[in-house]
Design an enzyme around this catalytic site. Structure first.
Site, mmCIF file in Angstrom:
data_model
loop_
_atom_site.group_PDB
_atom_site.id
_atom_site.type_symbol
_atom_site.label_atom_id
_atom_site.label_comp_id
_atom_site.label_asym_id
_atom_site.label_seq_id
_atom_site.Cartn_x
_atom_site.Cartn_y
_atom_site.Cartn_z
ATOM 1 N N LYS A 79 44.814 47.108 50.773
ATOM 2 C CA LYS A 79 43.951 46.101 50.151
ATOM 3 C C LYS A 79 44.603 44.731 50.599
ATOM 4 C CE LYS A 79 40.636 44.399 46.741
ATOM 5 N NZ LYS A 79 40.060 44.506 45.329
ATOM 6 N N SER A 154 35.073 45.422 45.088
ATOM 7 C CA SER A 154 35.655 44.473 46.123
ATOM 8 C C SER A 154 36.603 45.168 47.178
ATOM 9 C CB SER A 154 36.441 43.208 45.428
ATOM 10 O OG SER A 154 37.524 43.796 44.785
ATOM 11 N N SER A 178 36.559 47.505 40.966
ATOM 12 C CA SER A 178 36.449 47.363 42.586
ATOM 13 C C SER A 178 37.338 48.441 43.116
ATOM 14 C CB SER A 178 37.440 45.890 42.581
ATOM 15 O OG SER A 178 36.632 45.151 42.824
HETATM 16 N N1 GLN Z 1 32.545 43.202 40.911
HETATM 17 C C1 GLN Z 1 33.477 42.715 39.831
HETATM 18 C C2 GLN Z 1 33.688 41.142 40.095
HETATM 19 O O1 GLN Z 1 33.098 40.752 40.900
HETATM 20 C C3 GLN Z 1 34.731 43.492 39.963
HETATM 21 C C4 GLN Z 1 35.827 42.847 40.736
HETATM 22 C C5 GLN Z 1 37.166 43.523 40.817
HETATM 23 O O2 GLN Z 1 37.232 44.454 40.183
HETATM 24 N N2 GLN Z 1 38.044 42.980 41.479
HETATM 25 O O3 GLN Z 1 34.400 40.736 39.427
#
Ligand code: GLN
Length: 507
Positions: A79, A154, A178
């Site tokens: 990532k 994400s 994420s």
């Molecule tokens: N979808 C969640 C957010 O928008 C989790 C994001 C993540 O785990 N990086 O914060």
């Protein structure tokens, strides 16, 4: 079988036995990326030259009789919020334009030491804020099961790359779901380790008390193998734990008979679709058939988890992201004075979601509001932890669907941030409590009006702190009853990708 279809442990065995070279494995993946990624858009950068050098090093070690490590020749994508020395690290944000990592994240360095070959950096929501990878400043990644759908986020680029057969394994980061949510949306395994299990050194911080690095893989054994390679104490991360690393990949066949599993009813109350529900309940029945004792339970404070997360995560983010001011990293805009320079740089460099979170977080931490928001959220966080502690006195694991629905269509994610945040309801509480949790494919659900078309569903298995062993053994049991169907449908999906159209570029 093509080389890009092999699992990590198969590749490592074959490379060590000199049945195939790390370089051949890499070339098979590079060709697959060139052929398929134009229709998936999972990689922000492919590190061909660096990967070729890394693969030839693995082969040279083997030729010289040295131990190449447990991931010998295994292609791994990262990532794009993980630093790899000498390469761009963008966090899918314009603000890091031109930034080159001066060092390598500990987790990544450990994979490389174990013979992994880093093939590239994958797309993500900007600074990991989002659930669809649509909030990248550069491009939208497609779900390989249906290129009109999002891969989740994400860490959507990493998930899509592994699901599509472009990378054997990949790393993501999980602050509120994420890793688990994109794994569920793309029919693969995604593991968020216990907070402190894997060093965060070299991961660009979003919310430091919630972030963890974890693996994506096409099966549970591969996920365990990657965790084994990168876990353990690191003096460069004060929150990393010195608990001994377990050979998880060798402990998967532990019988699940007699395992006590609780199903928190609070995690099933929020708009779970019929398709996801039926895949989840049929998985529960199969587990019960294997001797797992499945019971409904209640963790009342989970009802507040989303509200708490959306105060704490933005508060920490507002502080972490204050370093991007045009002085030290990436984009730098001129202004009349330094305030003007900050405003210009941050106004142009950050996308709307990141700006929203910074404003929310700054508000929650401001002197007037601190007690009403941040402090209150921190107190409820303690209640959430206690609820989990209580539940784990009666149960070995807790189970829920990973997501309320299957992957949604690109562009369909609501413009209303509140509705979007609701989709994280099943995953965020686990980060607030610092627990390990995996998403493992548990079946398929038909999409409404999709003429019988199906999308994968994930089952979330939550464990006690540092009990990845039980979490992975339970995931292995779930995998055993979906494996045949999943492998057949995934192979079909990967073949179809060659016929998919190229992604439309997105502004
Ligand atoms: N979808 C969640 C957010 O928008 C989790 C994001 C993540 O785990 N990086 O914060």
């Amino acid at each position: 079988m093509e080389l890009w279809e092999l699992s990590a442990w198969e590749i490592s065995e074959k490379v060590k036995a000199k049945e195939v070279s790390a370089q051949e494995v890499l070339e098979a993946h590079l060709s697959r990326i060139a052929e398929v990624d134009p229709s998936i858009c999972s990689f922000l950068s492919v590190l061909e030259a660096e990967a070729r050098i890394a693969a030839s090093r693995v082969d040279a070690k083997i030729a010289g009789g040295e131990d190449p490590g447990i991931l010998a020749g295994v292609p791994c994508a990262l990532k794009d919020n993980l630093n790899l020395r000498g390469t761009a690290c963008t966090c899918a944000s314009k603000i890091l334009d031109g930034y080159i990592s001066p060092y390598t994240a500990t987790a990544v360095a450990r994979l490389i030491e174990q013979g992994a070959v880093i093939t590239g950096k994958t797309n993500m929501d900007e600074f990991a804020m989002g659930s669809s990878t649509e909030r990248s400043a550069f491009m939208v990644t497609r779900n390989p099961w249906d290129t009109d759908r999002a891969p989740g986020g994400s860490s959507g680029g990493s998930a899509a790359a592994v699901a599509a057969g472009l990378s054997t394994v990949a790393l993501g980061s999980d602050t509120g779901g994420s890793i688990r949510q994109p794994a569920a949306f793309t029919g693969i395994v995604g593991l968020k380790p216990t907070y402190g299990r894997v060093s965060r050194y070299g991961l660009v911080a979003f919310a430091s008390s919630l972030d963890q690095i974890g693996p994506f893989a096409r099966d549970v054994r591969d996920a365990a193998l990657v965790l084994e390679a990168m876990a353990g104490f690191d003096p460069a991360d004060a929150t990393s734990s010195d608990r001994p690393v377990v050979p998880w990949s060798k402990r998967l066949e532990r019988p699940v008979k007699g395992l006590r599993a609780g199903v928190p009813k609070e995690l099933l109350g929020f708009g779970v679709s019929e398709g996801v529900k039926s895949a989840f309940y049929s998985a529960l029945e199969r587990l019960a058939g294997m001797g797992v004792i499945v019971e409904e339970t209640s963790l009342p404070s989970l009802a507040y988890a989303l509200d708490v997360y959306y105060v704490i995560a933005p508060a920490e983010a507002s502080s972490n992201l204050s370093r991007f001011d045009g002085v030290r990293y990436g984009l730098s805009k001129r202004g009349k004075g330094y305030l003007d320079m900050y405003r210009e740089t941050r106004g142009e460099g950050f996308g709307p979601e990141v700006r929203r979170r910074i404003m929310l977080g700054t508000f929650a931490l401001s002197a007037d509001q601190y007690e009403a928001y941040y402090l209150r959220a921190a107190k409820i966080r303690t209640l959430i932890r206690r609820d989990f502690e209580r539940a784990f006195q009666s149960y070995d694991v807790l189970l829920s669907p990973t997501t309320p629905t299957v992957a949604f269509k690109i562009g369909e994610e609501s413009e209303d941030p509140m509705t979007r945040y609701m989709a994280d309801v099943m995953t965020v509480s686990i980060n607030l409590a610092g627990l390990p949790a995996v998403s493992v494919p548990c079946g398929f659900a038909e999409i409404p009006d999709g003429a019988g078309k199906e999308m994968p569903c994930g089952l979330q298995i939550i464990g006690k702190p540092f009990d990845e062993e039980t979490v992975l053994a339970a995931a292995y049991a779930v995998e055993s009853f979906v494996k045949e169907e999943l492998e057949e449908k995934s192979a079909q999906m990967r073949r179809n990708l060659l016929l998919a159209e190229e992604c439309e570029p997105v502004d």
